[in-house]
Enzyme design. Structure first.
Site, mmCIF file in Angstrom:
data_model
loop_
_atom_site.group_PDB
_atom_site.id
_atom_site.type_symbol
_atom_site.label_atom_id
_atom_site.label_comp_id
_atom_site.label_asym_id
_atom_site.label_seq_id
_atom_site.Cartn_x
_atom_site.Cartn_y
_atom_site.Cartn_z
ATOM 1 N N TYR A 187 0.814 -1.379 -0.130
ATOM 2 C CA TYR A 187 -0.127 -0.153 0.142
ATOM 3 C C TYR A 187 0.857 1.419 -0.056
ATOM 4 O O TYR A 187 0.671 2.198 -0.859
ATOM 5 C CB TYR A 187 -0.869 0.108 1.269
ATOM 6 C CG TYR A 187 -1.920 1.112 1.333
ATOM 7 C CD1 TYR A 187 -3.036 1.512 0.480
ATOM 8 C CD2 TYR A 187 -1.722 1.972 2.343
ATOM 9 C CE1 TYR A 187 -3.902 2.423 0.560
ATOM 10 C CE2 TYR A 187 -2.476 3.188 2.595
ATOM 11 C CZ TYR A 187 -3.700 3.306 1.775
ATOM 12 O OH TYR A 187 -4.455 4.294 1.873
ATOM 13 N N TYR A 234 3.291 12.172 -15.352
ATOM 14 C CA TYR A 234 2.609 12.596 -16.486
ATOM 15 C C TYR A 234 2.197 14.145 -16.742
ATOM 16 O O TYR A 234 1.924 14.643 -17.600
ATOM 17 C CB TYR A 234 0.895 11.715 -16.236
ATOM 18 C CG TYR A 234 0.867 10.605 -17.056
ATOM 19 C CD1 TYR A 234 1.321 9.258 -16.536
ATOM 20 C CD2 TYR A 234 0.127 10.631 -17.853
ATOM 21 C CE1 TYR A 234 1.200 8.235 -17.175
ATOM 22 C CE2 TYR A 234 -0.002 9.363 -18.823
ATOM 23 C CZ TYR A 234 0.519 8.301 -18.540
ATOM 24 O OH TYR A 234 0.569 6.982 -19.061
HETATM 25 N N1 NAD Z 1 -10.060 6.168 5.061
HETATM 26 C C1 NAD Z 1 -8.857 6.941 5.187
HETATM 27 O O1 NAD Z 1 -8.730 7.039 6.484
HETATM 28 C C2 NAD Z 1 -7.762 7.203 4.347
HETATM 29 C C3 NAD Z 1 -6.675 7.261 4.632
HETATM 30 C C4 NAD Z 1 -5.797 7.739 3.566
HETATM 31 C C5 NAD Z 1 -5.993 7.622 2.253
HETATM 32 N N2 NAD Z 1 -7.329 6.936 2.040
HETATM 33 C C6 NAD Z 1 -7.287 6.794 0.513
HETATM 34 O O2 NAD Z 1 -8.579 7.278 0.143
HETATM 35 C C7 NAD Z 1 -9.057 6.405 -0.697
HETATM 36 C C8 NAD Z 1 -10.548 5.915 -0.459
HETATM 37 O O3 NAD Z 1 -10.595 5.153 0.808
HETATM 38 P P1 NAD Z 1 -11.518 4.538 1.640
HETATM 39 O O4 NAD Z 1 -11.401 4.743 3.127
HETATM 40 O O5 NAD Z 1 -12.967 5.078 1.175
HETATM 41 O O6 NAD Z 1 -11.668 2.909 1.325
HETATM 42 P P2 NAD Z 1 -12.753 1.979 0.702
HETATM 43 O O7 NAD Z 1 -12.058 0.759 0.778
HETATM 44 O O8 NAD Z 1 -13.845 2.241 1.660
HETATM 45 O O9 NAD Z 1 -12.956 2.510 -0.692
HETATM 46 C C9 NAD Z 1 -11.892 2.158 -1.671
HETATM 47 C C10 NAD Z 1 -12.826 1.892 -2.789
HETATM 48 O O10 NAD Z 1 -12.157 1.402 -4.012
HETATM 49 C C11 NAD Z 1 -12.760 0.185 -4.621
HETATM 50 N N3 NAD Z 1 -11.730 -0.504 -5.080
HETATM 51 C C12 NAD Z 1 -10.662 -1.211 -4.717
HETATM 52 N N4 NAD Z 1 -9.974 -1.628 -5.738
HETATM 53 C C13 NAD Z 1 -10.583 -1.341 -7.063
HETATM 54 C C14 NAD Z 1 -10.042 -1.707 -8.366
HETATM 55 N N5 NAD Z 1 -9.082 -2.216 -8.694
HETATM 56 N N6 NAD Z 1 -11.129 -1.075 -9.293
HETATM 57 C C15 NAD Z 1 -12.145 -0.397 -8.818
HETATM 58 N N7 NAD Z 1 -12.504 -0.215 -7.693
HETATM 59 C C16 NAD Z 1 -11.758 -0.428 -6.750
HETATM 60 C C17 NAD Z 1 -13.501 -0.397 -3.501
HETATM 61 O O11 NAD Z 1 -14.128 -1.558 -3.879
HETATM 62 C C18 NAD Z 1 -13.977 0.785 -2.722
HETATM 63 O O12 NAD Z 1 -15.234 0.867 -3.083
HETATM 64 C C19 NAD Z 1 -8.260 5.200 -0.872
HETATM 65 O O13 NAD Z 1 -7.498 5.437 -1.908
HETATM 66 C C20 NAD Z 1 -7.204 5.340 0.245
HETATM 67 O O14 NAD Z 1 -6.010 4.743 -0.046
HETATM 68 C C21 NAD Z 1 -8.110 6.811 2.924
#
Ligand code: NAD
Length: 420
Positions: A231, A245
């Site tokens: 990750y 890009y």
């Molecule tokens: N929630 C947090 O605290 C947090 C912190 C840092 C970064 N982020 C980033 O924010 C983003 C959203 O996080 P979140 O907490 O909502 O997580 P989440 O797991 O709820 O959402 C991620 C979404 O991406 C989808 N997904 C995963 N792999 C995929 C693929 N190959 N193709 C299409 N869809 C795919 C999942 O089904 C899910 O709906 C992520 O990129 C995460 O790295 C979140």
């Protein structure tokens, strides 16, 4: 002569009379046939009318029922602003059915934009965006970003990636592919259609930080072969791709380094500290603290993050920006606060420390304040209460929707009596 003439006259008269009589008989016959016909038609028409009115009597209440059903099924969407063609954007949100993505979908839909959500439902759920399904400004596509996507859009919020440790460690190769190939695909799309792309990066790019709080110019302290590397390094290379890009192809990029976020629609099995503690407290289980509990975390409420993401996307800041809440608490303080807010009698249980678990995490958000005019506004307790309410409802929902198989009635074969 006279008599002959009289006879001829007599026969001529009787022939004419005969003809007249025949004509009259024919007329009478036609009249009677016509009368019968008219009579039968009116009988037929009457009976048809009676049948029709009978049918109407039966059908009308059914029609009424259908109208009522239609009314009850008519989707009531949350209110949506009207934006003119000039201001309305076509926005793609990858991972839009996940926790953060679904709240971002709500905000952009309510602001009046056209939103396309692309998700492979690895950790996301249709339920998170179901309230928009059928809306003319909304589209949901089941698609894996590791495969190319051809779509016309103005902005791309690229959020697709599992975000919590149990989810990204479940299939590290897939996590790497999503963050690398998936990001390349989205940047390729942005280049092709001239869209601006915002990458949802993470505070994990700082690893187990040696500086505190972490500002955007800190390069990080990441173990490239540890359990979190799929990750952390995946996101680091995704950032590298964005800037390649931008420099080589002129794609407009925005990079948000997101710190721990919480709120409704987090997964039940998210495995991160806030959801773990809330669920444990609600179910009367011990609250599990890894290590001494003195490690610190800072949590932002999801609506604050969503406002930050939109502000960044629409700004002219192309370098990375931290989005998080700098209010820092120890894990133990979180456990105690959640116990109090839930009103739970759960104990706190200490377990051995997790590998590569950062000791301190706190964003420096000076840049976001200065360049975006953004800072978190939701107080921790208010956000926690909303999350607790959500998880309580989810537990109730699960309890009410569990499949409990009914015992099958004993099968008795024909012709055989059962021995008792
Ligand atoms: N929630 C947090 O605290 C947090 C912190 C840092 C970064 N982020 C980033 O924010 C983003 C959203 O996080 P979140 O907490 O909502 O997580 P989440 O797991 O709820 O959402 C991620 C979404 O991406 C989808 N997904 C995963 N792999 C995929 C693929 N190959 N193709 C299409 N869809 C795919 C999942 O089904 C899910 O709906 C992520 O990129 C995460 O790295 C979140």
């Amino acid at each position: 002569m006279v008599s002959q003439a009289l006879m001829r006259l007599g026969s001529a008269v009787s022939r004419r009379r005969m003809k007249l009589l025949l004509g009259l008989a024919l007329l009478a016959y036609v009249a009677s046939v016509w009368g019968n016909f008219v009579n039968m038609r009116s009988i037929q028409e009457n009976s048809e009318l009676r049948i029709e009115s009978k049918i109407e009597e039966i059908v009308e209440p059914l029609r009424e029922k259908i109208r009522d059903l239609e009314k009850s099924f008519t989707q009531k969407y949350p209110p949506v602003k009207f934006l003119s063609e000039k201001d309305r954007k076509r926005i793609l949100i990858t991972g839009g059915a996940g926790f953060v993505g679904s709240h971002l979908t709500d905000k952009l839909m309510m602001d009046g934009h056209e939103v396309t959500v692309v998700d492979n439902f690895f950790t996301g759920r249709k339920r998170n965006v179901e309230h928009w399904i059928g809306h003319e400004n909304f589209e949901l596509i089941n698609h894996d970003v590791v495969e190319p996507l051809y779509i016309e859009v103005d902005q791309i919020y690229h959020l697709a990636s599992p975000a919590s440790p149990p989810n990204y460690m479940y299939n590290p190769i897939k996590t790497l592919k999503t963050n690398t190939i998936g990001t390349l695909n989205m940047l390729g799309l942005a280049k092709r259609v001239g869209a601006r792309l915002l990458l949802a990066s993470t505070s994990e790019v700082y690893g187990d930080p040696e500086v505190h709080p972490q500002s955007e110019d800190y390069w990080g302290h990441v173990n490239p072969i540890g359990p979190r590397a799929c990750y952390d390094e995946g996101k680091r290379v995704a950032e590298t791709m964005c800037y390649a890009y931008m420099k080589q192809e002129g794609v407009e990029v925005r990079v948000a380094r997101i710190f721990n976020t919480f709120g409704p629609r987090m997964h039940m099995n998210d495995g991160r500290v806030v959801s773990n503690f809330i669920l444990q407290a609600l179910q009367g289980e011990p609250l599990t603290v890894y290590g001494s509990g003195s490690q610190t975390r800072a949590f932002q409420y999801v609506s604050d993050l969503v406002n930050g993401l939109v502000a960044l996307m629409n700004s002219n800041v192309s370098s990375p920006v931290n989005l998080g809440n700098p209010e820092e608490h120890t894990i133990l303080q979180f456990a105690q606060l959640i116990k109090t807010l839930v009103g739970s009698g759960s104990e706190i249980q200490f377990l051995s420390e997790a590998q590569d678990d950062p000791q301190k995490r706190k964003p420096d958000i000076k840049k976001a304040k200065l360049m975006l005019g953004w800072e978190p506004v939701v107080p921790l307790e208010e956000g926690l209460n909303k999350a607790i309410h959500y998880f309580r409802k989810e537990l109730e929902y699960q309890a009410n929707n569990q499949y409990i198989p009914k015992p099958k009635p004993a099968r008795i074969k024909k012709g055989r009596t059962r021995r008792t």
